[in-house]
Design a protein around this motif. Sequence first.
Motif, PDB file in Angstrom:
ATOM      1  N   GLN A  98       0.840  -1.205   0.000  1.00 37.75           N
ATOM      2  CA  GLN A  98       0.000   0.000   0.000  1.00 37.75           C
ATOM      3  C   GLN A  98       0.875   1.255   0.000  1.00 37.75           C
ATOM      4  N   GLU A  99       1.906   1.264   0.840  1.00 35.60           N
ATOM      5  CA  GLU A  99       2.813   2.414   0.900  1.00 35.60           C
ATOM      6  C   GLU A  99       3.566   2.577  -0.414  1.00 35.60           C
ATOM      7  N   ALA A 100       3.980   1.461  -0.997  1.00 40.65           N
ATOM      8  CA  ALA A 100       4.689   1.540  -2.278  1.00 40.65           C
ATOM      9  C   ALA A 100       3.760   2.126  -3.337  1.00 40.65           C
ATOM     10  N   GLY A 101       2.506   1.717  -3.311  1.00 42.92           N
ATOM     11  CA  GLY A 101       1.524   2.269  -4.251  1.00 42.92           C
ATOM     12  C   GLY A 101       1.348   3.751  -4.029  1.00 42.92           C
ATOM     13  N   ASN A 102       1.257   4.153  -2.758  1.00 45.69           N
ATOM     14  CA  ASN A 102       1.113   5.577  -2.438  1.00 45.69           C
ATOM     15  C   ASN A 102       2.335   6.361  -2.910  1.00 45.69           C
ATOM     16  N   LEU A 103       3.508   5.797  -2.700  1.00 44.18           N
ATOM     17  CA  LEU A 103       4.732   6.479  -3.125  1.00 44.18           C
ATOM     18  C   LEU A 103       4.797   6.586  -4.649  1.00 44.18           C
ATOM     19  N   SER A 104       4.360   5.543  -5.310  1.00 39.28           N
ATOM     20  CA  SER A 104       4.362   5.565  -6.772  1.00 39.28           C
ATOM     21  C   SER A 104       3.435   6.650  -7.277  1.00 39.28           C
ATOM     22  N   ALA A 106       2.541   9.290  -5.664  1.00 45.43           N
ATOM     23  CA  ALA A 106       3.067  10.592  -5.270  1.00 45.43           C
ATOM     24  C   ALA A 106       4.194  11.031  -6.207  1.00 45.43           C
ATOM     25  N   THR A 107       4.948  10.105  -6.696  1.00 39.13           N
ATOM     26  CA  THR A 107       6.075  10.462  -7.556  1.00 39.13           C
ATOM     27  C   THR A 107       5.680  10.578  -9.019  1.00 39.13           C
ATOM     28  N   GLU A 108       4.637   9.953  -9.448  1.00 41.14           N
ATOM     29  CA  GLU A 108       4.223  10.003 -10.853  1.00 41.14           C
ATOM     30  C   GLU A 108       3.807  11.407 -11.278  1.00 41.14           C
ATOM     31  N   PRO A 109       2.976  12.143 -10.577  1.00 38.20           N
ATOM     32  CA  PRO A 109       2.589  13.448 -11.041  1.00 38.20           C
ATOM     33  C   PRO A 109       3.754  14.395 -11.193  1.00 38.20           C
ATOM     34  N   ARG A 110       4.746  14.317 -10.390  1.00 36.19           N
ATOM     35  CA  ARG A 110       5.902  15.200 -10.481  1.00 36.19           C
ATOM     36  C   ARG A 110       6.640  14.955 -11.795  1.00 36.19           C
ATOM     37  N   ARG A 111       6.736  13.741 -12.191  1.00 32.90           N
ATOM     38  CA  ARG A 111       7.419  13.420 -13.432  1.00 32.90           C
ATOM     39  C   ARG A 111       6.662  14.000 -14.612  1.00 32.90           C
ATOM     40  N   ARG A 112       5.364  13.966 -14.527  1.00 34.64           N
ATOM     41  CA  ARG A 112       4.543  14.472 -15.620  1.00 34.64           C
ATOM     42  C   ARG A 112       4.611  16.006 -15.676  1.00 34.64           C
ATOM     43  N   ASP A 113       4.759  16.604 -14.536  1.00 33.60           N
ATOM     44  CA  ASP A 113       4.830  18.061 -14.484  1.00 33.60           C
ATOM     45  C   ASP A 113       6.130  18.550 -15.116  1.00 33.60           C
ATOM     46  N   HIS A 114       7.141  17.856 -15.162  1.00 41.85           N
ATOM     47  CA  HIS A 114       8.422  18.343 -15.676  1.00 41.85           C
ATOM     48  C   HIS A 114       8.558  18.102 -17.090  1.00 41.85           C
TER      49      HIS A 114
END
Length: 114
Positions: A98-104, A106-114
Amino acid sequence: MTQQAAALQTYNNELVKCIEDLHSKRDELNRQIKLEEEERERLQHDIRVLSEKLSRVNESLTQRLAARATLDRTVAESEAAYTKILESSQSLLSVLKQEAGNLSRATEPRRRDH
């Protein structure tokens, strides 16, 4: 008188024979008694030996039953602890996923923003 002497001699012979027969019967009875007393002694000895063996077997059996009861408790406690470990591992794995999913996420939108 010779007739009386002959009769007395006959009676005497019969009495002696009867007494000898009684002695013979008594000797045979004594022999049988001795045999039975010897058999009784053997049986009493066997009973003592068997009683001692029975006592040793009972003592050993008591110890083994106590050891088995201890092992049964140890096995039951170990199985219960192992079950708890498995449940905890499953819970930990679930939380980590669950935490790994949450971290994934959380990190995915940042990649898309750049």
